[in-house]
Design an enzyme around this catalytic site. Structure first.
Site, PDB file in Angstrom:
ATOM      1  N   LYS A 172      10.352 -27.081  37.747  1.00 44.19           N
ATOM      2  CA  LYS A 172      10.293 -28.249  38.418  1.00 44.19           C
ATOM      3  C   LYS A 172       9.717 -29.245  37.056  1.00 44.19           C
ATOM      4  CE  LYS A 172       9.060 -29.442  43.172  1.00 44.19           C
ATOM      5  NZ  LYS A 172       7.957 -29.752  43.977  1.00 44.19           N
TER       6      LYS A 172
HETATM    7  O1  G3P Z   1       8.482 -31.352  47.560  1.00 43.40           O
HETATM    8  C1  G3P Z   1       7.601 -32.618  47.489  1.00 43.40           C
HETATM    9  C2  G3P Z   1       6.191 -32.154  47.494  1.00 43.40           C
HETATM   10  O2  G3P Z   1       5.542 -31.326  46.663  1.00 43.40           O
HETATM   11  C3  G3P Z   1       5.341 -33.485  47.634  1.00 43.40           C
HETATM   12  O3  G3P Z   1       5.099 -33.595  48.994  1.00 43.40           O
HETATM   13  O4  G3P Z   1       3.951 -33.868  50.921  1.00 43.40           O
HETATM   14  O5  G3P Z   1       2.447 -33.982  48.782  1.00 43.40           O
HETATM   15  O6  G3P Z   1       4.216 -35.837  49.500  1.00 43.40           O
HETATM   16  P1  G3P Z   1       4.088 -34.494  49.414  1.00 43.40           P
END
Ligand code: G3P
Length: 229
Positions: A84
């Site tokens: 990533k």
């Molecule tokens: O893959 C997206 C993630 O890692 C972030 O998600 O739920 O923290 O906004 P969130």
């Protein structure tokens, strides 16, 4: 459309695997920090558990060169690692430095169509628009995924779009309607997708009616089936 989990929690992954729906995993530094485990050991365990499906692990350097170097290192933690990279100038530079090295990439923290367009045209394996974090801030998240899919389909980019940062089953369905290739969600959302009080109530009625069926004790007995045969 494939379902990924956005977690680094081993128990959650095992539960999703049991349901036969897990086709990959995404993590980020916050998700990993939540587990309080040694990163290298945890990453290897995640890769083994989810193999042959992909596992996204995020770099944490701020420069393109540093990110590329970290990408080379973490990509050795498993055969299924996807690196990533942030969808910013240094992340794009890292993507360019990694070209031809057979390292899969996931351009993350995508909040605009222009970020996604550049990541797709630069050859990212995956691009992750963040629906929930946009909607948390009062912006339209699903519209972003729809626009990205429109451009993706118009130019037939090879990149797969991961609808990410999902808050509830409604967002999952709206993201699925855009044709997004993958939706990654927390385990709690996956679990909620299956829960329905009408299913529970009506199942209870079926099961209590079953108690009135004569011969029910033998109904599912293998010996009985063999005797009849
Ligand atoms: O893959 C997206 C993630 O890692 C972030 O998600 O739920 O923290 O906004 P969130």
């Amino acid at each position: 459309m494939n379902i990924f989990l956005d977690t680094a929690n081993i128990e959650e992954i095992k539960k999703a695997k049991r349901w036969g729906v897990l086709k990959g995993l995404t993590t980020n530094p916050s998700i990993v920090a939540r587990e309080g485990k040694d990163f290298v050991k945890l990453a290897k365990e995640l890769c083994d558990l989810v193999h042959p499906y992909p596992v996204s692990l995020e770099v944490v350097d701020r420069t393109g060169e540093g990110m590329a170097e970290q990408a080379r290192t973490i990509s050795e933690l498993g055969r299924n690692v996807v690196v990533k990279l942030p969808a910013n100038p240094e992340g794009l530079a890292a993507l360019n430095l990694l070209k031809g090295e057979n390292i899969k990439t996931n351009l993350t923290l995508v909040f605009s169509t222009s970020q996604a367009l550049l990541a797709m045209s630069a050859g990212a394996t995956y691009v992750s628009p963040f629906i929930g974090r946009l909607e948390d801030r009062g912006y339209e998240g699903i519209g972003l995924v729809r626009d990205i899919m429109h451009i993706h389909n118009a130019y037939k980019f090879k990149t797969e779009i991961i609808a990410a940062s999902i808050r509830d089953p409604h967002q999952v369905i709206e993201a699925a309607k855009t044709g997004a290739h993958i939706i990654t969600m927390p385990f709690a959302v996956l679990e909620k997708m299956l829960l329905n009080t009408m299913t529970d109530t009506d199942l209870e009625k079926f099961l209590s009616d079953w108690e009135k069926v004569p011969g029910r004790g033998e109904a599912f007995s293998r010996r009985r089936v063999e005797n009849v045969g």
